[in-house]
Design a protein around this motif. Structure first.
Motif, PDB file in Angstrom:
ATOM      1  N   CYS A   1       0.838  -1.201   0.000  1.00 30.17           N
ATOM      2  CA  CYS A   1       0.000   0.000   0.000  1.00 30.17           C
ATOM      3  C   CYS A   1       0.872   1.249   0.000  1.00 30.17           C
ATOM      4  CB  CYS A   1      -0.949   0.008   1.197  1.00 30.17           C
ATOM      5  SG  CYS A   1      -0.114   0.177   2.800  1.00 30.17           S
ATOM      6  N   ALA A   2       2.130   1.110   0.399  1.00 25.70           N
ATOM      7  CA  ALA A   2       3.064   2.232   0.493  1.00 25.70           C
ATOM      8  C   ALA A   2       4.470   1.667   0.638  1.00 25.70           C
ATOM      9  CB  ALA A   2       2.734   3.091   1.716  1.00 25.70           C
ATOM     10  N   VAL A   3       5.457   2.522   0.492  1.00 29.28           N
ATOM     11  CA  VAL A   3       6.837   2.159   0.790  1.00 29.28           C
ATOM     12  C   VAL A   3       7.391   3.199   1.755  1.00 29.28           C
ATOM     13  CG1 VAL A   3       7.318   0.932  -1.366  1.00 29.28           C
ATOM     14  CG2 VAL A   3       7.754   3.378  -1.242  1.00 29.28           C
ATOM     15  N   GLY A   4       8.240   2.739   2.668  1.00 24.62           N
ATOM     16  CA  GLY A   4       8.895   3.652   3.597  1.00 24.62           C
ATOM     17  C   GLY A   4      10.338   3.843   3.171  1.00 24.62           C
ATOM     18  N   MET A   5      10.749   5.092   3.094  1.00 28.87           N
ATOM     19  CA  MET A   5      12.117   5.383   2.688  1.00 28.87           C
ATOM     20  C   MET A   5      12.772   6.271   3.733  1.00 28.87           C
ATOM     21  SD  MET A   5      11.701   5.993  -1.385  1.00 28.87           S
ATOM     22  CE  MET A   5      13.452   5.785  -1.653  1.00 28.87           C
ATOM     23  N   GLY A   6      13.895   5.831   4.234  1.00 23.91           N
ATOM     24  CA  GLY A   6      14.646   6.612   5.203  1.00 23.91           C
ATOM     25  C   GLY A   6      15.921   7.118   4.587  1.00 23.91           C
ATOM     26  N   SER A   7      17.019   6.454   4.897  1.00 25.67           N
ATOM     27  CA  SER A   7      18.335   6.923   4.464  1.00 25.67           C
ATOM     28  C   SER A   7      18.546   6.857   2.962  1.00 25.67           C
ATOM     29  CB  SER A   7      19.435   6.133   5.176  1.00 25.67           C
ATOM     30  OG  SER A   7      19.348   4.767   4.841  1.00 25.67           O
ATOM     31  N   LYS A   8      17.735   6.074   2.266  1.00 25.67           N
ATOM     32  CA  LYS A   8      17.857   6.037   0.806  1.00 25.67           C
ATOM     33  C   LYS A   8      17.308   7.317   0.179  1.00 25.67           C
ATOM     34  CE  LYS A   8      19.492   1.866   0.651  1.00 25.67           C
ATOM     35  NZ  LYS A   8      20.812   1.540   0.201  1.00 25.67           N
ATOM     36  N   LEU A   9      16.524   8.052   0.940  1.00 22.99           N
ATOM     37  CA  LEU A   9      15.959   9.325   0.471  1.00 22.99           C
ATOM     38  C   LEU A   9      16.583  10.494   1.224  1.00 22.99           C
ATOM     39  CD1 LEU A   9      13.784  10.685  -1.316  1.00 22.99           C
ATOM     40  CD2 LEU A   9      12.207  10.435   0.604  1.00 22.99           C
ATOM     41  N   ILE A  10      16.668  10.372   2.528  1.00 22.15           N
ATOM     42  CA  ILE A  10      17.181  11.453   3.366  1.00 22.15           C
ATOM     43  C   ILE A  10      18.507  10.982   3.959  1.00 22.15           C
ATOM     44  CG2 ILE A  10      16.678  13.000   5.288  1.00 22.15           C
ATOM     45  CD1 ILE A  10      13.705  12.209   4.905  1.00 22.15           C
ATOM     46  N   SER A  11      19.553  11.126   3.182  1.00 24.76           N
ATOM     47  CA  SER A  11      20.866  10.624   3.620  1.00 24.76           C
ATOM     48  C   SER A  11      21.521  11.576   4.619  1.00 24.76           C
ATOM     49  CB  SER A  11      21.787  10.447   2.410  1.00 24.76           C
ATOM     50  OG  SER A  11      22.115  11.721   1.874  1.00 24.76           O
ATOM     51  N   LYS A  12      22.509  11.047   5.303  1.00 21.85           N
ATOM     52  CA  LYS A  12      23.287  11.851   6.242  1.00 21.85           C
ATOM     53  C   LYS A  12      23.951  13.013   5.513  1.00 21.85           C
ATOM     54  CE  LYS A  12      26.880  11.349   9.757  1.00 21.85           C
ATOM     55  NZ  LYS A  12      27.806  10.418  10.420  1.00 21.85           N
ATOM     56  N   ASP A  13      24.457  12.744   4.316  1.00 21.37           N
ATOM     57  CA  ASP A  13      25.110  13.780   3.507  1.00 21.37           C
ATOM     58  C   ASP A  13      24.129  14.910   3.178  1.00 21.37           C
ATOM     59  OD1 ASP A  13      27.271  14.866   1.753  1.00 21.37           O
ATOM     60  OD2 ASP A  13      25.830  14.369   0.170  1.00 21.37           O
ATOM     61  N   VAL A  14      22.920  14.565   2.816  1.00 17.98           N
ATOM     62  CA  VAL A  14      21.905  15.570   2.485  1.00 17.98           C
ATOM     63  C   VAL A  14      21.596  16.427   3.712  1.00 17.98           C
ATOM     64  CG1 VAL A  14      19.462  15.878   1.913  1.00 17.98           C
ATOM     65  CG2 VAL A  14      20.870  14.364   0.532  1.00 17.98           C
ATOM     66  N   MET A  15      21.415  15.785   4.855  1.00 12.79           N
ATOM     67  CA  MET A  15      21.061  16.524   6.063  1.00 12.79           C
ATOM     68  C   MET A  15      22.225  17.375   6.579  1.00 12.79           C
ATOM     69  SD  MET A  15      17.953  15.984   6.218  1.00 12.79           S
ATOM     70  CE  MET A  15      17.630  16.888   7.721  1.00 12.79           C
ATOM     71  N   GLU A  16      23.413  16.795   6.648  1.00  8.46           N
ATOM     72  CA  GLU A  16      24.563  17.565   7.139  1.00  8.46           C
ATOM     73  C   GLU A  16      24.921  18.705   6.206  1.00  8.46           C
ATOM     74  OE1 GLU A  16      27.707  14.742   7.864  1.00  8.46           O
ATOM     75  OE2 GLU A  16      26.859  14.162   9.806  1.00  8.46           O
ATOM     76  N   GLY A  17      24.762  18.472   4.905  1.00 10.62           N
ATOM     77  CA  GLY A  17      25.071  19.508   3.917  1.00 10.62           C
ATOM     78  C   GLY A  17      23.919  20.455   3.644  1.00 10.62           C
ATOM     79  N   LYS A  18      22.805  20.236   4.338  1.00  8.02           N
ATOM     80  CA  LYS A  18      21.604  21.060   4.148  1.00  8.02           C
ATOM     81  C   LYS A  18      21.240  21.174   2.666  1.00  8.02           C
ATOM     82  CE  LYS A  18      22.354  23.532   8.418  1.00  8.02           C
ATOM     83  NZ  LYS A  18      22.450  24.792   9.132  1.00  8.02           N
ATOM     84  N   LYS A  19      21.286  20.038   1.985  1.00  8.84           N
ATOM     85  CA  LYS A  19      20.993  19.984   0.553  1.00  8.84           C
ATOM     86  C   LYS A  19      19.491  19.791   0.338  1.00  8.84           C
ATOM     87  CE  LYS A  19      25.518  17.960  -0.315  1.00  8.84           C
ATOM     88  NZ  LYS A  19      26.249  16.784  -0.819  1.00  8.84           N
TER      89      LYS A  19
END
Length: 122
Positions: free
Chosen positions: A84-102
């Motif tokens: 019914c849905a898929v859950g995406m964590g680090s494959k979508l919101i990676s550490k690099d994206v968050m730390e780099g504020k991308k």
């Protein structure tokens, strides 16, 4: 699947979505009142696992998490299997994206994920 969470969820009128890996855990969760099952880890179980067990659980909805890839093949395979849905964590919101504020990169990846899901559902 952590059964102690049920009382907290029920007390606070919250949805309880247990994480399950085996059919035995899924049966237990269903018997305890779960309506949605988080298949975890999705990358180890794969869409073929769900295809093989889904008919045993006609009253449940399934959502894989853990290793769901941002590709048409992976997400499409899950929807073809009947999620019914898929859950995406680090494959979508990676550490690099968050730390780099991308955030622009995150926005684009999220739009891509939504487009893939919409195409997979039709």
């Amino acid at each position: 699947m952590v059964e102690e969470v049920i009382a907290v969820a029920n007390k606070n009128n919250m949805l309880w979505v247990p994480g399950c890996m085996t059919p035995s855990e899924i049966i237990r969760a269903e018997n305890l009142g779960a309506k949605v099952i988080k298949l975890f880890p999705g990358n180890l179980l794969g869409p073929s696992f769900l295809s093989g067990i889904k008919e045993l659980f006609p009253n449940l909805l399934f959502m894989p998490t853990g290793g769901v890839e941002l590709t048409k093949e992976n997400i499409g395979g899950w929807f073809k299997a009947g999620v019914c849905a898929v859950g995406m964590g680090s494959k979508l919101i990676s550490k690099d994206v968050m730390e780099g504020k991308k955030y622009a990169e995150l926005t684009e990846a999220t739009k891509e994920a939504i487009a893939i899901v919409n195409a997979s559902r039709s």
